[in-house]
Design an enzyme around this catalytic site. Structure first.
Site, PDB file in Angstrom:
ATOM      1  N   ALA A  25     -84.087  -0.418 -58.722  1.00 17.49           N
ATOM      2  CA  ALA A  25     -85.321  -0.887 -57.863  1.00 17.49           C
ATOM      3  C   ALA A  25     -86.376  -0.952 -59.027  1.00 17.49           C
ATOM      4  O   ALA A  25     -87.397  -0.610 -58.561  1.00 17.49           O
ATOM      5  CB  ALA A  25     -85.478   0.077 -56.856  1.00 17.49           C
ATOM      6  N   GLY A  26     -86.246  -1.293 -60.120  1.00 15.40           N
ATOM      7  CA  GLY A  26     -87.507  -1.295 -61.071  1.00 15.40           C
ATOM      8  C   GLY A  26     -88.448  -2.444 -60.675  1.00 15.40           C
ATOM      9  O   GLY A  26     -89.377  -2.078 -60.886  1.00 15.40           O
ATOM     10  N   GLY A  27     -87.933  -3.525 -60.430  1.00 16.05           N
ATOM     11  CA  GLY A  27     -88.783  -4.673 -59.646  1.00 16.05           C
ATOM     12  C   GLY A  27     -89.768  -4.262 -58.450  1.00 16.05           C
ATOM     13  O   GLY A  27     -91.063  -4.226 -58.597  1.00 16.05           O
TER      14      GLY A  27
ATOM     15  N   ALA B 297     -90.162  -1.277 -57.872  1.00 11.35           N
ATOM     16  CA  ALA B 297     -91.121  -0.169 -58.379  1.00 11.35           C
ATOM     17  C   ALA B 297     -92.453  -0.535 -58.715  1.00 11.35           C
ATOM     18  O   ALA B 297     -93.448  -0.311 -58.369  1.00 11.35           O
ATOM     19  CB  ALA B 297     -90.476   0.720 -59.365  1.00 11.35           C
TER      20      ALA B 297
ATOM     21  N   VAL C 222     -83.799  -3.562 -66.132  1.00 11.20           N
ATOM     22  CA  VAL C 222     -83.971  -4.657 -65.262  1.00 11.20           C
ATOM     23  C   VAL C 222     -82.708  -4.985 -64.400  1.00 11.20           C
ATOM     24  O   VAL C 222     -81.802  -5.176 -65.207  1.00 11.20           O
ATOM     25  CB  VAL C 222     -84.568  -5.898 -65.824  1.00 11.20           C
ATOM     26  CG1 VAL C 222     -84.665  -7.124 -65.049  1.00 11.20           C
ATOM     27  CG2 VAL C 222     -85.911  -5.525 -66.596  1.00 11.20           C
ATOM     28  N   ALA C 223     -82.554  -5.127 -63.140  1.00 12.02           N
ATOM     29  CA  ALA C 223     -81.517  -5.787 -62.687  1.00 12.02           C
ATOM     30  C   ALA C 223     -80.143  -4.527 -62.998  1.00 12.02           C
ATOM     31  O   ALA C 223     -79.141  -5.122 -63.092  1.00 12.02           O
ATOM     32  CB  ALA C 223     -80.861  -6.974 -62.881  1.00 12.02           C
TER      33      ALA C 223
ATOM     34  N   LYS D  77     -85.276   4.793 -58.457  1.00  7.97           N
ATOM     35  CA  LYS D  77     -84.572   5.494 -57.162  1.00  7.97           C
ATOM     36  C   LYS D  77     -83.252   5.166 -57.451  1.00  7.97           C
ATOM     37  O   LYS D  77     -82.548   4.273 -58.162  1.00  7.97           O
ATOM     38  CB  LYS D  77     -85.315   4.774 -55.997  1.00  7.97           C
ATOM     39  CG  LYS D  77     -84.570   2.942 -55.603  1.00  7.97           C
ATOM     40  CD  LYS D  77     -83.104   3.039 -55.325  1.00  7.97           C
ATOM     41  CE  LYS D  77     -82.777   1.616 -55.134  1.00  7.97           C
ATOM     42  NZ  LYS D  77     -81.262   1.189 -55.206  1.00  7.97           N
TER      43      LYS D  77
ATOM     44  N   ASP E 265     -87.149  -2.301 -51.322  1.00 10.00           N
ATOM     45  CA  ASP E 265     -87.123  -0.689 -51.818  1.00 10.00           C
ATOM     46  C   ASP E 265     -88.487  -0.655 -52.159  1.00 10.00           C
ATOM     47  O   ASP E 265     -88.976   0.568 -52.745  1.00 10.00           O
ATOM     48  CB  ASP E 265     -86.439  -0.811 -53.074  1.00 10.00           C
ATOM     49  CG  ASP E 265     -84.808  -1.122 -52.658  1.00 10.00           C
ATOM     50  OD1 ASP E 265     -84.551  -0.688 -51.584  1.00 10.00           O
ATOM     51  OD2 ASP E 265     -84.222  -1.452 -53.610  1.00 10.00           O
TER      52      ASP E 265
HETATM   53  O1  C5P Z   1     -85.411  -6.995 -50.415  1.00 11.48           O
HETATM   54  P1  C5P Z   1     -84.896  -7.585 -51.755  1.00 11.48           P
HETATM   55  O2  C5P Z   1     -85.634  -8.498 -52.451  1.00 11.48           O
HETATM   56  O3  C5P Z   1     -84.816  -6.158 -52.888  1.00 11.48           O
HETATM   57  O4  C5P Z   1     -83.309  -7.888 -51.747  1.00 11.48           O
HETATM   58  C1  C5P Z   1     -82.574  -8.710 -52.971  1.00 11.48           C
HETATM   59  C2  C5P Z   1     -81.464  -9.218 -52.165  1.00 11.48           C
HETATM   60  O5  C5P Z   1     -80.427  -8.290 -51.652  1.00 11.48           O
HETATM   61  C3  C5P Z   1     -81.677  -9.890 -50.567  1.00 11.48           C
HETATM   62  O6  C5P Z   1     -82.218 -11.391 -50.790  1.00 11.48           O
HETATM   63  C4  C5P Z   1     -80.151 -10.045 -50.142  1.00 11.48           C
HETATM   64  O7  C5P Z   1     -79.570 -10.867 -50.603  1.00 11.48           O
HETATM   65  C5  C5P Z   1     -79.861  -8.531 -50.621  1.00 11.48           C
HETATM   66  N1  C5P Z   1     -80.297  -7.625 -49.520  1.00 11.48           N
HETATM   67  C6  C5P Z   1     -79.320  -7.556 -48.439  1.00 11.48           C
HETATM   68  N2  C5P Z   1     -79.623  -6.387 -47.465  1.00 11.48           N
HETATM   69  C7  C5P Z   1     -80.646  -5.702 -47.779  1.00 11.48           C
HETATM   70  C8  C5P Z   1     -81.392  -5.507 -48.974  1.00 11.48           C
HETATM   71  C9  C5P Z   1     -81.013  -6.681 -49.791  1.00 11.48           C
HETATM   72  O8  C5P Z   1     -78.426  -8.192 -47.989  1.00 11.48           O
HETATM   73  N3  C5P Z   1     -80.851  -4.650 -46.952  1.00 11.48           N
END
Ligand code: C5P
Length: 317
Positions: free
Chosen positions: A106-108, A110, A101-102, A11, A142
């Site tokens: 949003a590969g993880g 996905a 990755v990273a 994405k 995501d």
């Molecule tokens: O949800 P996800 O694991 O992808 O998010 C990774 C990190 O990104 C969260 O732990 C947070 O620190 C940050 N994040 C955030 N606000 C969001 C999405 C992600 O602060 N809306």
């Protein structure tokens, strides 16, 4: 059934507006997600115990234990099915990665979305896309969008989705992959620090904006509805970009190079460090990709187009 294979897209965020930090550590967002034609493939098959094998782009940096997002998604799906009285078995997951990755793509998430769809099929569980999205949202912000695909507005943590009504325009993008990664939490924290350290005046106006919450860019949505790539290019925005650039200053050079080479717009993908460029058409995208790789401002480039559908079963047998 002996195996199910699912293809799932990366994405982009055409807009990423970030509010102040919430008490749960996340940030309220308004984002415009856009799925593009860079796909991972995830295959699940019955096994004696849950496990994962990762191959392809950046495979050595993906956890191959219970921390793997695909395995976490499968555990969440299994728990939900057990609550409904079912007893799904164990699976081995094979992830063929093309999404770096990273990288802010949003590969993880996905892979987690693909694992949910694949196991729903393998176990003939019959959950709806909406139910899978709700389970996916507990694993990553995501994941729900990777199931939905297309172009959609995300709110909350990004998991509350509304498909964007847009004509069947195909947009052509060039992705510039960076030498290195960025940690998503570190980029959000850097944004919070940047906002705190602004002058009192800036802080006051930022406070006023934050109190109203992040807002959807109406002009970006109009550009999408009109299918006008040049207009869309001017409206791309990402609140995380200054934070990503502060942690990865080389990105500034990459973004400038892409614009000088004729991109209609440029921005950092999500929390970075991938840079994204919009091209007027497929030919311009090819020219831009060639020039960018020659300019030595990134590790490698890829040409993609969007929108594409979300996670989809490609084979089951
Ligand atoms: O949800 P996800 O694991 O992808 O998010 C990774 C990190 O990104 C969260 O732990 C947070 O620190 C940050 N994040 C955030 N606000 C969001 C999405 C992600 O602060 N809306």
């Amino acid at each position: 059934m002996t195996s199910v294979c699912v293809q799932v897209p990366a994405k982009l965020n055409l807009q990423l507006a970030v509010g102040p930090p919430r008490t749960d550590g996340y940030h309220d967002l308004v984002t415009v997600f856009h799925a593009v034609s860079l796909f991972d493939q995830v295959t699940v098959e019955p096994a004696g115990r849950d496990g994962v094998t990762v191959t392809g782009e950046g495979a050595d940096r993906v956890p191959a234990d219970q921390d793997n997002l695909a395995l976490r998604a499968i555990a969440a799906l299994r728990a939900s099915l057990r609550d409904r009285g079912a007893d799904p078995g164990r699976v081995h997951v094979t992830i063929a990665k093309r999404i770096p990755v990273a990288a802010g793509l949003a590969g993880g998430s996905a892979d987690a979305a693909a694992a949910l769809l694949a196991c729903n099929e393998l176990w003939a569980a019959g959950l709806t896309q909406q139910q899978l999205c709700a389970i996916g949202a507990t694993v990553g912000s995501d994941v729900a969008f990777a199931l939905l695909g297309g172009t959609a507005v995300g709110r909350g943590r990004g998991e509350q989705l509304t498909p964007a009504l847009a004509p069947a325009t195909r947009y052509h993008w060039v992705l510039a992959f960076a030498e290195g990664q960025l940690s998503t939490p570190a980029v959000y924290q850097a944004l919070d620090r940047l906002r705190q350290s602004r002058s009192a005046d800036h802080a006051r106006s930022a406070e006023v904006r934050a109190a109203a919450g992040p807002g959807l860019d109406a002009a970006l949505m109009s550009a999408l509805r009109s299918g006008d790539a040049a207009w869309l290019g001017q409206r791309l925005s990402n609140d995380l970009q200054p934070a990503a650039v502060s942690l990865f200053p080389a990105l500034r050079k990459t973004l400038t190079a892409g614009l000088e080479l004729g991109a209609l717009g440029a921005l950092v993908a999500g929390s970075g460090p991938t840079c994204v460029f919009l091209a007027a058409n497929a030919e311009r995208a090819l020219e831009l990709a060639v020039s960018l790789s020659g300019a030595g401002v990134c590790r490698s480039v890829a040409r993609v187009s969007g929108p594409v559908p979300g996670a989809a079963v490609v084979s089951a047998g």
